[in-house]
Design an enzyme around this catalytic site. Structure first.
Site, short mmCIF file in Angstrom:
data_model
loop_
_atom_site.label_atom_id
_atom_site.label_comp_id
_atom_site.label_asym_id
_atom_site.label_seq_id
_atom_site.Cartn_x
_atom_site.Cartn_y
_atom_site.Cartn_z
N ARG A 86 0.84 -1.30 0.05
CA ARG A 86 0.07 -0.03 0.00
C ARG A 86 0.89 1.27 0.07
NH1 ARG A 86 -2.92 -3.58 3.11
NH2 ARG A 86 -1.70 -2.76 5.00
N GLU A 123 7.67 -10.80 14.02
CA GLU A 123 7.40 -11.57 15.44
C GLU A 123 7.53 -13.23 15.46
OE1 GLU A 123 3.65 -11.61 18.39
OE2 GLU A 123 3.41 -10.32 16.55
#
Length: 202
Positions: A86, A123
Site C-alpha cells: 500500500r 514476530e
C-alpha cells in the site's frame, strides 16, 4: 537524541502556528473519517484499518497526496521510496506531485535485474525486502512513505537498504501510526537525526 514529530501543516521552520495547527486538525479529521475499522481481520482480535475508502474519495486522497508531497519538499527529498504494497499507492502520486522520482521496495524475488536485499525479523519468522541496485545515487536524500507504521520492521529494513545504496535518509512519513505497537521506538536508532512524520496517530 531528541524525538520530534511534525505535521504537514507546520510552518517551514518546524514551528506550528495557529493556522497550521487548525489545518492539520482539519486534515486529520478528513482522513480519519475515510478510514474504516474492520474487526477480526485478518484474524480474530485484530482491528484492521482499511484505507481503501479514503483512496476512493478524490478529496481525501488528494489532500493526503498534497500533505505527503509537502513533506517531500520540506525535507528536501530527491527520491521517494514506497514500501510494498500500500505504500506504493501513497508514495507514487506524492513523488509526482513533488516533482521527484519514485523507487519501489519490494518483497524478495519480485524485482528483475540486480538488487540489494535486506532480511529482517518478524514476530514469527523472518522476511526480506529488495531494491534495485542502481535505483538510488550516492548522496540522494530519500523519504520513505508507507500507509501504516505498526511494529516498524519493514521500515527499519528499508532504511538499512537505502544507506547501503549510498543514499541519505530524509525521513519516514506514514498516513497512520499505531502508537500502541511502538514502531517509533524501533525506528529511532535507524533514523538517527531524520524525522518520523505521522499524519495520524492512534
Amino acid at each position: 537524541m531528541t524525538e520530534t514529530t511534525r505535521t504537514a501543516a507546520d510552518s517551514p521552520d518546524g514551528r506550528p502556528d495557529g493556522s497550521g495547527a487548525a489545518a492539520a486538525e482539519e486534515l486529520r479529521t478528513l482522513l480519519l473519517s475515510r478510514i474504516q475499522d474492520v474487526p477480526d481481520y485478518p484474524q480474530p482480535g485484530v482491528m484492521f484499518k482499511d484505507i481503501t475508502p479514503l483512496l476512493a474519495d478524490a478529496t481525501a486522497f488528494g489532500a493526503l497526496t498534497e500533505a505527503l508531497a509537502e513533506l517531500c519538499v520540506r525535507h528536501r527529498a530527491d527520491k521517494v521510496v514506497g514500501l510494498e504494497a500500500r505504500g506504493f499507492i501513497l508514495a507514487a502520486p506524492a513523488a509526482v506531485r513533488a516533482g521527484i522520482g519514485f523507487v519501489p521496495v519490494r518483497k524478495a524475488g519480485k524485482l528483475p535485474g540486480a538488487t540489494l536485499g535486506q532480511a529482517y525479523e518478524l514476530e514469527y519468522g523472518a522476511a526480506e525486502i529488495e531494491i534495485h541496485a542502481d535505483a538510488l545515487e550516492p548522496g540522494d536524500r530519500v523519504l520513505v512513505i508507507d500507509d501504516v507504521l505498526a511494529t516498524g520492521g519493514t521500515a527499519e529494513a528499508s532504511l538499512r537498504l537505502i544507506r547501503r545504496a549510498g543514499a541519505q535518509i530524509a525521513g519516514v512519513a506514514v498516513l497512520l501510526e499505531l502508537g500502541f505497537l511502538d514502531g517509533r521506538g524501533r525506528l529511532l536508532a535507524a533514523l538517527g537525526s531524520a524525522p518520523l512524520e505521522a499524519l495520524i496517530t492512534v
